[in-house]
Design a protein around this motif. Sequence first.
Motif, PDB file in Angstrom:
ATOM      1  N   TRP A  28       0.852  -1.188   0.000  1.00 37.87           N
ATOM      2  CA  TRP A  28       0.000   0.000   0.000  1.00 37.87           C
ATOM      3  C   TRP A  28       0.892   1.244   0.000  1.00 37.87           C
ATOM      4  CZ3 TRP A  28      -5.232   0.020  -0.465  1.00 37.87           C
ATOM      5  CH2 TRP A  28      -5.892  -1.200  -0.264  1.00 37.87           C
ATOM      6  N   PHE A  29       0.612   2.138  -0.933  1.00 35.43           N
ATOM      7  CA  PHE A  29       1.218   3.456  -0.970  1.00 35.43           C
ATOM      8  C   PHE A  29       0.149   4.470  -0.584  1.00 35.43           C
ATOM      9  CE2 PHE A  29       5.283   2.923  -3.362  1.00 35.43           C
ATOM     10  CZ  PHE A  29       5.170   1.583  -3.685  1.00 35.43           C
ATOM     11  N   ARG A  30       0.585   5.670  -0.258  1.00 30.88           N
ATOM     12  CA  ARG A  30      -0.360   6.760  -0.053  1.00 30.88           C
ATOM     13  C   ARG A  30       0.236   8.057  -0.579  1.00 30.88           C
ATOM     14  NH1 ARG A  30      -0.326   7.415   6.594  1.00 30.88           N
ATOM     15  NH2 ARG A  30       1.753   8.361   6.776  1.00 30.88           N
ATOM     16  N   GLN A  31      -0.667   8.954  -0.947  1.00 27.77           N
ATOM     17  CA  GLN A  31      -0.236  10.264  -1.424  1.00 27.77           C
ATOM     18  C   GLN A  31      -1.175  11.318  -0.874  1.00 27.77           C
ATOM     19  OE1 GLN A  31       0.181  10.694  -5.697  1.00 27.77           O
ATOM     20  NE2 GLN A  31       1.615  12.385  -5.422  1.00 27.77           N
ATOM     21  N   ALA A  32      -0.606  12.227  -0.106  1.00 35.80           N
ATOM     22  CA  ALA A  32      -1.354  13.355   0.436  1.00 35.80           C
ATOM     23  C   ALA A  32      -1.184  14.548  -0.498  1.00 35.80           C
ATOM     24  CB  ALA A  32      -0.838  13.690   1.832  1.00 35.80           C
ATOM     25  N   PRO A  33      -2.111  15.506  -0.456  1.00 39.99           N
ATOM     26  CA  PRO A  33      -2.005  16.680  -1.338  1.00 39.99           C
ATOM     27  C   PRO A  33      -0.665  17.387  -1.172  1.00 39.99           C
ATOM     28  CG  PRO A  33      -4.149  16.613  -0.299  1.00 39.99           C
ATOM     29  CD  PRO A  33      -3.338  15.529   0.347  1.00 39.99           C
ATOM     30  N   GLY A  34      -0.005  17.644  -2.290  1.00 41.52           N
ATOM     31  CA  GLY A  34       1.251  18.366  -2.263  1.00 41.52           C
ATOM     32  C   GLY A  34       2.450  17.548  -1.850  1.00 41.52           C
ATOM     33  N   LYS A  35       2.248  16.242  -1.644  1.00 40.70           N
ATOM     34  CA  LYS A  35       3.354  15.384  -1.212  1.00 40.70           C
ATOM     35  C   LYS A  35       3.578  14.264  -2.227  1.00 40.70           C
ATOM     36  CE  LYS A  35       2.952  16.209   3.749  1.00 40.70           C
ATOM     37  NZ  LYS A  35       2.911  15.573   5.103  1.00 40.70           N
ATOM     38  N   GLU A  36       4.749  13.655  -2.156  1.00 43.41           N
ATOM     39  CA  GLU A  36       5.053  12.543  -3.036  1.00 43.41           C
ATOM     40  C   GLU A  36       4.376  11.264  -2.527  1.00 43.41           C
ATOM     41  OE1 GLU A  36       9.480  13.920  -4.621  1.00 43.41           O
ATOM     42  OE2 GLU A  36       9.227  12.068  -3.485  1.00 43.41           O
ATOM     43  N   ARG A  37       4.153  10.352  -3.463  1.00 42.44           N
ATOM     44  CA  ARG A  37       3.600   9.056  -3.080  1.00 42.44           C
ATOM     45  C   ARG A  37       4.646   8.309  -2.261  1.00 42.44           C
ATOM     46  NH1 ARG A  37       0.653   5.467  -7.636  1.00 42.44           N
ATOM     47  NH2 ARG A  37      -0.307   7.528  -7.874  1.00 42.44           N
ATOM     48  N   GLU A  38       4.221   7.679  -1.153  1.00 38.82           N
ATOM     49  CA  GLU A  38       5.153   6.971  -0.288  1.00 38.82           C
ATOM     50  C   GLU A  38       4.641   5.560   0.002  1.00 38.82           C
ATOM     51  OE1 GLU A  38       5.499   8.394   3.728  1.00 38.82           O
ATOM     52  OE2 GLU A  38       3.350   8.798   3.928  1.00 38.82           O
ATOM     53  N   LEU A  39       5.570   4.648   0.180  1.00 33.90           N
ATOM     54  CA  LEU A  39       5.230   3.280   0.552  1.00 33.90           C
ATOM     55  C   LEU A  39       4.875   3.248   2.031  1.00 33.90           C
ATOM     56  CD1 LEU A  39       5.050   0.252  -0.137  1.00 33.90           C
ATOM     57  CD2 LEU A  39       7.496   0.093   0.432  1.00 33.90           C
TER      58      LEU A  39
ATOM     59  N   TYR B  67      -5.022   6.281  -0.752  1.00 33.39           N
ATOM     60  CA  TYR B  67      -4.268   5.045  -0.534  1.00 33.39           C
ATOM     61  C   TYR B  67      -4.365   4.171  -1.782  1.00 33.39           C
ATOM     62  CZ  TYR B  67      -3.434   6.143   4.324  1.00 33.39           C
ATOM     63  OH  TYR B  67      -2.981   6.743   5.490  1.00 33.39           O
ATOM     64  N   TYR B  68      -3.200   3.741  -2.267  1.00 33.71           N
ATOM     65  CA  TYR B  68      -3.111   2.961  -3.497  1.00 33.71           C
ATOM     66  C   TYR B  68      -2.559   1.570  -3.194  1.00 33.71           C
ATOM     67  CZ  TYR B  68      -3.363   7.535  -5.812  1.00 33.71           C
ATOM     68  OH  TYR B  68      -3.744   8.787  -6.239  1.00 33.71           O
ATOM     69  N   CYS B  69      -3.238   0.578  -3.694  1.00 31.58           N
ATOM     70  CA  CYS B  69      -2.736  -0.783  -3.654  1.00 31.58           C
ATOM     71  C   CYS B  69      -1.716  -0.964  -4.784  1.00 31.58           C
ATOM     72  CB  CYS B  69      -3.914  -1.735  -3.839  1.00 31.58           C
ATOM     73  SG  CYS B  69      -3.492  -3.477  -3.950  1.00 31.58           S
ATOM     74  N   ALA B  70      -0.736  -1.820  -4.569  1.00 31.73           N
ATOM     75  CA  ALA B  70       0.275  -2.041  -5.601  1.00 31.73           C
ATOM     76  C   ALA B  70       0.769  -3.475  -5.572  1.00 31.73           C
ATOM     77  CB  ALA B  70       1.452  -1.085  -5.406  1.00 31.73           C
ATOM     78  N   VAL B  71       1.231  -3.927  -6.704  1.00 32.41           N
ATOM     79  CA  VAL B  71       1.858  -5.246  -6.818  1.00 32.41           C
ATOM     80  C   VAL B  71       3.153  -5.085  -7.604  1.00 32.41           C
ATOM     81  CG1 VAL B  71       0.546  -5.826  -8.915  1.00 32.41           C
ATOM     82  CG2 VAL B  71       1.564  -7.649  -7.532  1.00 32.41           C
TER      83      VAL B  71
END
Length: 129
Positions: free
Chosen positions: A36-47, A94-98
């Motif tokens: 799972w990654f997440r990205q908040a407004p104005g921030k980079e996507r993080e694991l 929140y983004y799921c990833a594989v």
Amino acid sequence: QVQLVESGGGLVQAGGSLRVSCAASGLTGSSYPMGWFRQAPGKERELVASISWRGGSTYYADSVKGRFTISRDNAKNTVYLQMNSLKPEDTAVYYCAVQMETFGRPELMHRLTPTTGYWGQGTQVTVSS
């Protein structure tokens, strides 16, 4: 075609809990790390968290250790993120990833690119203070 579909996001008060789920389809087998990654407004996507194909190895970002738990059910091709003691700073998509690397190490998923894996469309999690 690999597809990842997230569900379970929403609005919760600080201190509350949410569980987000991700259903995967189009994968050949289940021998891939997921996360799972997440990205908040104005921030980079993080694991945020990731898990090995059997679930025996996990990785958590320092900001969520002790509060979030990642798990997976390979029979259902589904990965979960249980989020407890939520804080306003957890607000993000929140983004799921594989990662398409057989038996890959979950702690290396922060290197994920569009050529090495897939992300879902994301689900919004909002934590109010």
